[in-house]
Design a protein around this motif. Sequence first.
Motif: not given
Length: 265
Positions: A25, A28, A63-64, A67, A111
């Motif tokens: 995390p 991401r 958040k993701a 990514s 995310g």
Amino acid sequence: MVEYADGKIIAEVKDGVGRITFNQPEKRNAMSIAMWDGMSHALESFEADDAVRCVVLTGAGDKAFVSGADISQFEKNRSDADAQKEYGRKTGGGRKRLLNYPKPVIAEIRGFCMGGGLGIAMSCDIRIASSDSQFGIPAAKLGIAYGFDMVTNLVQLVGPANAHMILMSGDRFTAAEALQFGLINKVVAPEELGATVAKLTATLAVNAPLSLRANKRTVKAVGLDPADRDMAAIAAAGDACFDSADYAEGRRAFMEKRKPVFTGR
């Protein structure tokens, strides 16, 4: 629970569902080479486990999903065309295993779902996203090209016109736009994402495994060139369904007005 790639890939099984969490995390959930290898090992383990009826891929945190690739590795591992070929070789096993995985795979997306992360999601069978998710392939902003398999998946999902928009702009798109493109199957509120995926996996976990595999194989084959379709394997998978104890159980359950209990045999 089993950890791979120094804990950056977490695999666990519950109620017939295998779950793989991309667990970086702080970046991401960007994919490192080791994470690709870890995902491949986790999928291999789930494939060998008859108790696992379907698989969910998700990202740690809010958040993701993923990514993209871990750009911090680009200078060392993707600095030019030759390095990219080696990078592709190192990550190709995980990509191939996911793309050809026989059991149903669901992407639970929250995310950022960008670049290679979107490639992972597109290799899944079903994509469910929270409304605050963002999607994109920033190839044009990085000066790189995406591989044929990933672009093929994109075109099959969204069509050539939308594929051009996504690839040429390199922009981020909202979950609502991704749904309109056909990139994802469903958008839900963030607080509903887990429950929505759990409801779907509960259904898949009790459906007939041989039927799920056979139909997945056939759907995949539709997107291939005719010369690459293994029609004998498709026919054999269909025959296995009709000759199975599960088919007999399905018929009995229907006549007895009860839910069937499938064993995958």
